[in-house]
Write a protein that holds these residues in place. Structure first.
Motif, short mmCIF file in Angstrom:
data_model
loop_
_atom_site.label_atom_id
_atom_site.label_comp_id
_atom_site.label_asym_id
_atom_site.label_seq_id
_atom_site.Cartn_x
_atom_site.Cartn_y
_atom_site.Cartn_z
N UNK A 67 0.82 -1.22 0.00
CA UNK A 67 0.00 0.00 0.00
C UNK A 67 0.85 1.26 0.00
N UNK A 68 2.10 1.16 0.45
CA UNK A 68 2.98 2.33 0.50
C UNK A 68 3.97 2.36 -0.65
N UNK A 69 3.72 1.58 -1.70
CA UNK A 69 4.63 1.54 -2.84
C UNK A 69 3.82 1.52 -4.13
N UNK A 70 4.26 2.27 -5.13
CA UNK A 70 3.56 2.32 -6.41
C UNK A 70 3.94 1.15 -7.31
N UNK A 71 5.12 0.60 -7.15
CA UNK A 71 5.61 -0.45 -8.04
C UNK A 71 5.51 -1.81 -7.38
N UNK A 72 4.75 -2.76 -7.98
CA UNK A 72 4.67 -4.10 -7.41
C UNK A 72 5.95 -4.89 -7.69
N UNK A 73 6.21 -5.88 -6.84
CA UNK A 73 7.29 -6.82 -7.07
C UNK A 73 6.74 -8.01 -7.85
N UNK A 74 7.32 -8.29 -9.01
CA UNK A 74 6.85 -9.38 -9.86
C UNK A 74 8.03 -10.28 -10.20
N UNK A 75 7.91 -11.57 -9.87
CA UNK A 75 9.01 -12.48 -10.14
C UNK A 75 8.50 -13.92 -10.16
#
Length: 242
Positions: A47-55
């Motif tokens: 919720x505090x980040x605009x970029x998701x982690x995708x892996x």
């Protein structure tokens, strides 16, 4: 040991940039075949980040992919542990009973985390411990769904390595097996007897059989009022890979 473990989970068909190869994705997520290695494509949104982690990761001799994610991926340092988190898994096999328990324990300890699971196949779907495990996840709010064509297309665009890749992915002959696993997953979550039988023979494609009696038909209809129209067979129906 941790370095060896990470390398083991990220080496087979996964690039250094965390993408899955085109061939590995096609081979591993085809629901009409039974690949042994379990893959997970994951997306973490804070919720505090605009970029998701995708892996991506996969099972190994040491642990299933879910355990690796919970113990290695998610436990990496975070700037704000109290931030709300949404996790989505796209899995080639559904969690087993043991992993379902670990996931429940994890979510109880992380009340700020929401988990959605998409699966290409259901792991040993007749074993009651695995069926109970999936129901227990549903009962604590985990969304479990069979991957449909939009989910495959999203994974193709998001997680598959770009080298020599077509713009989009439209698998052939997937719809019958998606529906079979869809019905079996609903039978599990609604605690209805199994309707899917899979026969696997050495050096041959597996044979999928849908067996639904009148009692199961009524149970499906009652438990799933919004179930898409299904042409229920008058006799047990066999489907096999063309």
């Amino acid at each position: 040991m941790a370095t060896v473990r990470n390398r083991d989970h990220e080496s087979r068909g996964i690039t250094q940039g965390g993408k899955i190869s085109q061939k590995t994705f096609i081979d591993s997520y085809d629901p009409s075949v039974l690949r042994r290695v379990q893959y997970m494509l994951y997306e973490i949104k804070w919720s505090n980040s605009e970029s998701p982690l995708q892996s991506c990761c996969h099972s190994s001799r040491m642990a299933h992919a879910e355990i690796y994610f919970l113990e290695d991926v998610f436990q990496k340092p975070r700037s704000d542990p109290s931030a709300r988190c949404s996790i989505t898994w796209y899995m080639s096999w559904s969690p087993c009973g043991y992993c379902s328990k670990k996931i429940r324990d994890f979510l109880k300890a992380q009340p700020n985390v929401n988990l959605v699971i998409y699966v290409a196949r259901i792991y040993w779907h007749k074993r009651e411990i695995n069926r109970e495990g999936l129901r227990s996840l549903m009962n604590i709010g985990v969304s479990i769904q069979v991957m449909d064509l939009p989910a495959y297309s999203y994974c193709w665009r998001t997680f598959v390595d770009n080298e020599d890749k077509y713009e989009d992915y439209w698998p052939r002959h997937f719809s019958p097996w998606i529906m079979l696993y869809y019905l079996e997953l609903h039978s599990i979550l609604q605690n209805i007897p199994s309707c899917l039988k899979i026969s696997s023979f050495k050096n041959q494609d597996p044979v999928f059989r849908l067996r639904v009696d009148e009692k199961q038909k009524r149970a499906f209809t009652s438990a799933n009022p919004y179930l898409p129209p299904v042409s229920w067979p008058g006799q047990p129906t066999s489907l096999w890979k063309p």
